[in-house]
Enzyme design. Structure first.
Site, PDB file in Angstrom:
ATOM      1  N   TYR A 232       0.823  -1.211   0.000  1.00 60.05           N
ATOM      2  CA  TYR A 232       0.000   0.000   0.000  1.00 60.05           C
ATOM      3  C   TYR A 232       0.860   1.264   0.000  1.00 60.05           C
ATOM      4  O   TYR A 232       0.732   2.129  -0.880  1.00 60.05           O
ATOM      5  CB  TYR A 232      -0.939  -0.020   1.206  1.00 60.05           C
ATOM      6  N   LYS A 236       1.442   3.926  -3.135  1.00 59.33           N
ATOM      7  CA  LYS A 236       1.019   5.313  -2.932  1.00 59.33           C
ATOM      8  C   LYS A 236       2.209   6.258  -3.087  1.00 59.33           C
ATOM      9  O   LYS A 236       2.064   7.368  -3.630  1.00 59.33           O
ATOM     10  CB  LYS A 236       0.379   5.492  -1.554  1.00 59.33           C
TER      11      LYS A 236
END
Length: 488
Positions: A232, A236
């Site tokens: 994640y 990002k």
């Protein structure tokens, strides 16, 4: 003068990821406080326009979050939605966000503000999915924004934890293309795409579960190779790199929230959806699945109620119109109103002693203070002694008794897998001491105080110092989790 409320009047806003947790609060806020918005274009994934509208009605408007909006407008709500809301079917992993030609020109010519809150937030998401949404998706939104003739602001929602496992004071500075956190050379987003494609080709004939498992493992491997703890935050971070590299003159805002929690006050206290980071431990402890607390009890955990994140987003949009210098905001509490892991643990324990969760057989789950595991070695020893060794013994006994203990073995195996996954994914955040610099947020807050009266200050409140953490956690956040996120 209602400066910030007035700003959104007669504006057309494109919200990407419209069924997400944060986006729902954005949509509700705009509908509730500024009904004179010109148009809300809401982009969400669906097979066709009819399915998109169905998702909007069932997942957004029927959500309890919108009960204040429903009460405010009553019978007029349907006509307001028909006039103000345009639900569009799209996909940010595709060029032009996958929009149909019939709607593209309208959006290009009308949109003043783009809010990109689309993301997959699973720490161990499949790498192909996370890369497509969090990285490629961010680049696609930027390309789309460049074609919007009236664009005033593009706001991209990232995460404060793009910093990885750095310690100390984390500045509100951009990420540079190809710079790994651990200084490992060779980080190249095009190469990451190729690695994904090559792996998918090699797995094309494998069972779907195997593909899913391998792509999850690939994401974690690539993230940790370059210094990020999970897929994640890695994807990002690469999304931010794409924005920084190719922004040109786009008026860009990057919002980096910390651990987003339930609503503080607006539209009402305690609303939440899903499970985020610290919530997994609260739920695990309250339901009896977790009897320990991994991590250094002295570290600061950075919490931020979701309505305060949205308030900060809206104020930043109103103050950043047409500015070509990008602005990065950390939206969190560690600098202005810190709370320790130990304090959260004690409040959580007190709540579930006073308000025990009822198990499936109708009996209250008895909780105790729980074992604190202050080091990673302590976690490993704890798991071995309390779970791995007993489960191996149970496996032998079960085999010798011809499966007599099958149910017990399966139940305990699931519990072990749950704990192992929790420790593996979340333990990086439980041991390092970090404070997110929020000087940009402080300046933004000062501008609100100077320009607005008391009413508008309350409407757009994001002053973290106004939160009493003991009261908020005990009487708002944890009860909200019990109501909205616990599975009976």
């Amino acid at each position: 003068m209602d400066k910030f409320l007035h700003f959104f009047e007669n504006k057309s806003i494109l919200v990407i990821g419209a069924t997400g947790f944060l986006a729902k609060v954005v949509i509700e806020k705009i509908m509730r406080v500024q009904p004179e918005v010109k148009k809300l274009y809401l982009l969400l994934r669906a097979v066709d326009s009819s399915s998109a509208l169905h998702r909007f009605n069932t997942e957004v408007m029927e959500n309890e979050l919108f009960k204040v909006v429903r009460e405010k407008y009553g019978a007029k709500l349907d006509s307001i939605i028909k006039e103000k809301v345009s639900v569009v079917c799209g996909d940010i992993t595709r060029d032009c966000l996958g929009l149909e030609t019939s709607i593209l020109e309208e959006v290009f010519g009308q949109v003043d503000i783009i809010i990109n809150s689309a993301a997959t937030t699973n720490f161990d998401e499949r790498y192909d999915i996370a890369l497509g949404i969090n990285t490629v998706g961010a680049a696609n939104v930027l390309s789309f924004a460049k074609k919007c003739s009236k664009l005033r602001t593009l706001l991209h929602v990232s995460t404060a934890y793009v910093c990885g496992e750095k310690e100390g004071l984390i500045p509100e500075t951009p990420l540079k293309m190809g710079e790994a956190l651990n200084m490992t050379p060779g980080l190249n987003i095009d190469m990451e795409k190729k690695i994904v494609d090559d792996n998918l080709r090699s797995l094309h004939s494998a069972p779907e579960n195997h593909i899913k498992s391998m792509m999850r493992e690939l994401g974690l491997q690539r993230a940790r190779k370059y210094g990020w703890p999970n897929t994640y935050t890695f994807t990002k971070a690469m999304g931010e790199m794409m924005l920084e590299q190719f922004k040109e003159n786009i008026p860009l805002i990057i919002i980096r929230p910390t651990i987003v929690t339930s609503t503080f006050k607006q539209p009402f206290p305690g609303w939440t959806e899903g499970v985020r980071t610290i919530d997994a431990f609260i739920i695990g402890f309250g339901t009896g699945k977790l009897t320990c607390y991994p991590g250094n009890p002295k570290i600061t955990l950075d919490l931020i109620p979701v309505d305060m994140v949205v308030n900060a987003m809206m104020v930043s949009i109103a103050t950043h119109v047409h500015k070509t210098t990008p602005m990065i905001y950390h939206v969190g509490s560690s600098a202005s109103n810190p709370i320790s892991y130990l304090r959260i643990r004690d409040i959580n324990t007190r709540f579930f002693i006073e308000n025990p969760w009822m198990s499936r057989d109708g009996k209250p789950v008895i909780v105790t203070r729980g074992t604190q595991l202050p080091t990673k070695l302590a976690i490993q020893i704890y798991i071995n002694l309390n779970y791995l060794i007993p489960i191996k013994i149970l496996c032998v006994v079960n085999a010798a008794s011809f499966g007599y203990f099958d149910r017990t073995y399966i139940d305990r195996s699931r519990k072990v897998k749950f704990l192992m996954r929790m420790f593996d994914l979340f333990s990086p955040y439980m041991f390092f001491s970090i404070v997110f610099d929020d000087m940009n947020m402080e300046k933004l807050k000062s501008s609100v105080n100077e320009m607005c009266g008391d009413i508008e200050n309350e409407i757009f409140n994001f002053d973290l110092k106004s939160i009493n953490w003991d009261d908020y956690l005990m009487h708002t956040h944890i009860p909200g989790l019990v109501k909205y996120s616990f599975k009976r």
